[in-house]
Write a protein that holds these residues in place. Structure first.
Motif, PDB file in Angstrom:
ATOM      1  N   PHE A  16       0.821  -1.212   0.000  1.00 45.35           N
ATOM      2  CA  PHE A  16       0.000   0.000   0.000  1.00 45.35           C
ATOM      3  C   PHE A  16       0.855   1.262   0.000  1.00 45.35           C
ATOM      4  CE2 PHE A  16      -3.261  -2.921   1.736  1.00 45.35           C
ATOM      5  CZ  PHE A  16      -4.284  -2.632   0.854  1.00 45.35           C
ATOM      6  N   LEU A  17       1.893   1.261   0.825  1.00 46.82           N
ATOM      7  CA  LEU A  17       2.718   2.466   0.933  1.00 46.82           C
ATOM      8  C   LEU A  17       3.569   2.687  -0.315  1.00 46.82           C
ATOM      9  CD1 LEU A  17       3.751   2.257   4.697  1.00 46.82           C
ATOM     10  CD2 LEU A  17       1.925   3.607   3.638  1.00 46.82           C
ATOM     11  N   SER A  18       4.055   1.613  -0.914  1.00 42.54           N
ATOM     12  CA  SER A  18       4.816   1.738  -2.160  1.00 42.54           C
ATOM     13  C   SER A  18       3.932   2.295  -3.265  1.00 42.54           C
ATOM     14  CB  SER A  18       5.393   0.387  -2.582  1.00 42.54           C
ATOM     15  OG  SER A  18       6.380  -0.027  -1.677  1.00 42.54           O
ATOM     16  N   ARG A  19       2.718   1.797  -3.344  1.00 42.57           N
ATOM     17  CA  ARG A  19       1.776   2.306  -4.352  1.00 42.57           C
ATOM     18  C   ARG A  19       1.481   3.778  -4.130  1.00 42.57           C
ATOM     19  NH1 ARG A  19      -1.963  -2.524  -5.054  1.00 42.57           N
ATOM     20  NH2 ARG A  19      -0.786  -3.527  -6.695  1.00 42.57           N
ATOM     21  N   GLU A  20       1.294   4.146  -2.883  1.00 44.72           N
ATOM     22  CA  GLU A  20       0.985   5.539  -2.558  1.00 44.72           C
ATOM     23  C   GLU A  20       2.163   6.455  -2.918  1.00 44.72           C
ATOM     24  OE1 GLU A  20      -1.956   8.029  -1.683  1.00 44.72           O
ATOM     25  OE2 GLU A  20      -2.211   5.889  -1.359  1.00 44.72           O
TER      26      GLU A  20
END
Length: 121
Positions: free
Chosen positions: A36-40
């Motif tokens: 999730f954080l990488s995508r964000e």
């Protein structure tokens, strides 16, 4: 050299920093948090520390502790790179000589260039 690499990461992540911090609060300790954080962030790495280079400069007395906190906010893949540089020793040396703040101020605003590790959407 290691400080320049970290500064480059900081500049690359600047545009999505607020969104990553918000997403980090939302996902908490979720097992798939990294995805999730990488995508964000838009990259295969991110930083969840409330600090960035600009904020670090605002607290010269706390720069060593705050910088360590900032480094620990990076995703594991970046922390592995930092460990290979043995950067912890470098921070201690800069702090001993009261050079941390000078080192930070000497770094230019490095604009992101093409980075081939962009996270696929």
């Amino acid at each position: 050299m290691p400080l320049t690499v970290i500064r480059r990461f900081d500049c690359i992540l600047a545009a999505t920093k607020a969104a990553v911090l918000k997403k980090n609060e939302k996902v908490g300790k979720l097992a798939t948090k990294d995805t999730f954080l990488s995508r964000e962030a838009g990259y295969s790495f991110y930083n969840t520390s409330p600090f960035d280079f600009e904020k670090l400069l605002n607290d010269p007395d706390g720069i060593e502790a705050n910088f360590r906190s900032y480094l620990n906010g990076f995703s594991e893949n970046v922390r592995n790179i930092i460990e290979k540089f043995k950067f912890d020793n470098h921070i201690a040396t800069l702090a001993e000589k009261n050079c941390c703040i000078l080192s930070f101020r000497s770094l230019p605003r490095l604009m992101p260039i093409y980075i081939p590790i962009k996270y696929p959407t």
